[in-house]
Scaffold this motif. Structure first.
Motif, PDB file in Angstrom:
ATOM      1  N   HIS A 275       0.831  -1.208   0.000  1.00 55.78           N
ATOM      2  CA  HIS A 275       0.000   0.000   0.000  1.00 55.78           C
ATOM      3  C   HIS A 275       0.868   1.261   0.000  1.00 55.78           C
ATOM      4  N   ILE A 276       1.957   1.233   0.743  1.00 58.58           N
ATOM      5  CA  ILE A 276       2.870   2.377   0.765  1.00 58.58           C
ATOM      6  C   ILE A 276       3.447   2.616  -0.624  1.00 58.58           C
ATOM      7  N   GLU A 277       3.871   1.571  -1.285  1.00 62.42           N
ATOM      8  CA  GLU A 277       4.432   1.701  -2.624  1.00 62.42           C
ATOM      9  C   GLU A 277       3.400   2.255  -3.599  1.00 62.42           C
ATOM     10  N   HIS A 278       2.150   1.843  -3.432  1.00 57.45           N
ATOM     11  CA  HIS A 278       1.075   2.319  -4.325  1.00 57.45           C
ATOM     12  C   HIS A 278       0.828   3.809  -4.158  1.00 57.45           C
ATOM     13  N   GLU A 279       0.948   4.305  -2.928  1.00 56.11           N
ATOM     14  CA  GLU A 279       0.653   5.712  -2.641  1.00 56.11           C
ATOM     15  C   GLU A 279       1.870   6.619  -2.799  1.00 56.11           C
ATOM     16  N   LYS A 280       3.027   6.056  -3.014  1.00 49.85           N
ATOM     17  CA  LYS A 280       4.277   6.797  -2.911  1.00 49.85           C
ATOM     18  C   LYS A 280       4.371   7.970  -3.881  1.00 49.85           C
ATOM     19  N   GLY A 281       4.122   7.744  -5.164  1.00 48.24           N
ATOM     20  CA  GLY A 281       4.239   8.815  -6.151  1.00 48.24           C
ATOM     21  C   GLY A 281       5.622   9.438  -6.133  1.00 48.24           C
ATOM     22  N   PRO A 282       5.702  10.783  -6.178  1.00 49.21           N
ATOM     23  CA  PRO A 282       7.013  11.447  -6.185  1.00 49.21           C
ATOM     24  C   PRO A 282       7.626  11.630  -4.796  1.00 49.21           C
ATOM     25  N   LEU A 283       6.933  11.183  -3.766  1.00 50.16           N
ATOM     26  CA  LEU A 283       7.423  11.349  -2.399  1.00 50.16           C
ATOM     27  C   LEU A 283       8.594  10.409  -2.104  1.00 50.16           C
TER      28      LEU A 283
END
Length: 386
Positions: A275-283
């Motif tokens: 889930h973290i990887e999915h939400e990561k984007g440019p962060l």
């Protein structure tokens, strides 16, 4: 069965428990507590004492008269960063710290076992381990990682925790999973700040945090009676600075992951990281782990031994249908190869819960615990002889 303690000895243990209660020390800081326990053990003439185990841990060895297995009894040294709220004459004298989990009573009862070991067992040896840093999950691992651990590694290991809400002196037992695995997941999100009038010029973690708060919180599954039980609890969130003029650059989430088994924890971690990887984007995202507890898996043979002793002593037994949700780092000793079992001993139906600011270990439990653990030693190592 090892000889029960005298009323004079029980009175001494009660005073010792009160002294320990007055002076709690936090995980990893238990230097004075360890010095006091070392002095108590030294006065009882064990065959050997180890100090500084995994930090401030203390262990004492009592040898039997013939070869046999090594049986460890473990208790904890540390208190909690909670301000005690009570009118007890022996209330904590350290502001913001308290023995509000009962580790003061656990230590005093194991000193009681040491008193009984003046008459050595027929065979084997007993190791009494006073372990540091249980509350953070770091202590058992640190003791096992200590270079001296091979000298004290047990064949059998037993520990207990007092359980408010259950009848005083009731012996709770459960073969298999006894305490859940848990760990703290700290998620640090880093973007780029911008003027609040032009948020599009920055990289805000707000959207990712909102997504993770929803998805991570939904990872829980099942109930505590199911092997695939999982619980994901959001405990803290922080976004940016307390300002109206700055679109945030930084965010933090803290989540506690909890499962019945270690394998289920591995799969829960993998799901959270996906889930973290999915939400990561440019962060930029960093995950840090804290308070890592392995599940306590109680060995069937060790649990049966404890059950037989409790039956012989006439104690009420609670055959627990489900594990405790809370965690205990005693599981690492079982992971290391010992036949290990934790006992869950009732501390009173009207007792404040663990970690409550008005909790206090009941002194009436001291002789019950001492008799139970001396009985376990006698069953495994034979009756004591002078």
């Amino acid at each position: 069965m090892m000889q029960s303690l005298s009323p004079t000895q029980i009175d001494y243990l009660t005073r010792l428990r009160h002294d320990l209660h007055r002076a709690p020390e936090l995980s990893g800081e238990e230097a004075v507590t360890a010095q006091g326990i070392t002095a108590e053990l030294t006065a009882l003439a064990p065959d050997r004492i180890w100090t500084g185990l995994g930090g401030h841990g203390v262990a004492a060895e009592f040898k039997g008269h013939a070869p046999g297995p090594t049986v460890m009894l473990r208790c904890e040294l540390d208190g909690l960063p909670i301000h005690e709220q009570s009118d007890l004459p022996y209330k904590s004298q350290v502001d913001g710290k308290g023995h509000l989990c009962g580790h003061d009573g656990h230590m005093a009862s194991m000193v009681g076992v040491a008193m009984a070991l003046a008459a050595r067992p027929a065979s084997g040896r007993v190791i009494l381990l006073f372990q540091p840093a249980e509350e953070t999950g770091a202590g058992a691992k640190a003791v096992i990682d200590d270079a001296r651990w091979p000298d004290i590694r047990p064949d059998y290991a037993f520990a207990y925790h007092n359980v408010p809400g259950r009848p005083l002196g009731e012996i709770g037992l459960r073969s298999g999973p006894g305490n859940c695995a848990s760990r703290g997941m700290q998620i640090l999100l880093t973007g780029r700040s911008s003027h609040a009038a032009a948020p599009e010029d920055g990289i805000s973690p707000a959207g990712a945090m909102a997504g993770l708060m929803a998805t991570l919180g939904a990872l829980g599954y099942g109930t505590i009676d199911q092997e695939n039980f999982a619980l994901s609890t959001l405990t803290h969130a922080k976004l940016g600075e307390p300002s109206f003029g700055i679109a945030p650059a930084d965010g933090e989430l803290r989540v506690t992951l909890r499962t019945m088994t270690n394998d289920r924890m591995d799969s829960l971690i993998a799901a959270a990281q996906a889930h973290i990887e999915h939400e990561k984007g440019p962060l930029k995202i960093e995950v840090r782990w804290h308070d890592v507890f392995r599940a306590v898996i109680n060995d069937p043979e060790a649990t049966k031994i404890a059950r037989n002793v409790a039956t012989d002593l006439g104690f009420t037994i609670n055959e627990m249908p489900t594990p405790m949700r809370w965690s205990e780092d005693f599981g690492r000793i079982g992971d290391d190869g010992a036949k290990a079992a934790m006992l869950y001993i009732g501390s009173g139906e009207n007792q404040p819960q663990l970690h409550n600011p008005d909790y206090d270990f009941p002194d009436a439990l001291l002789p019950i615990v001492t008799d139970q653990f001396c009985g376990i030693l006698a069953r495994l190592l034979g009756p004591p002889t002078p």
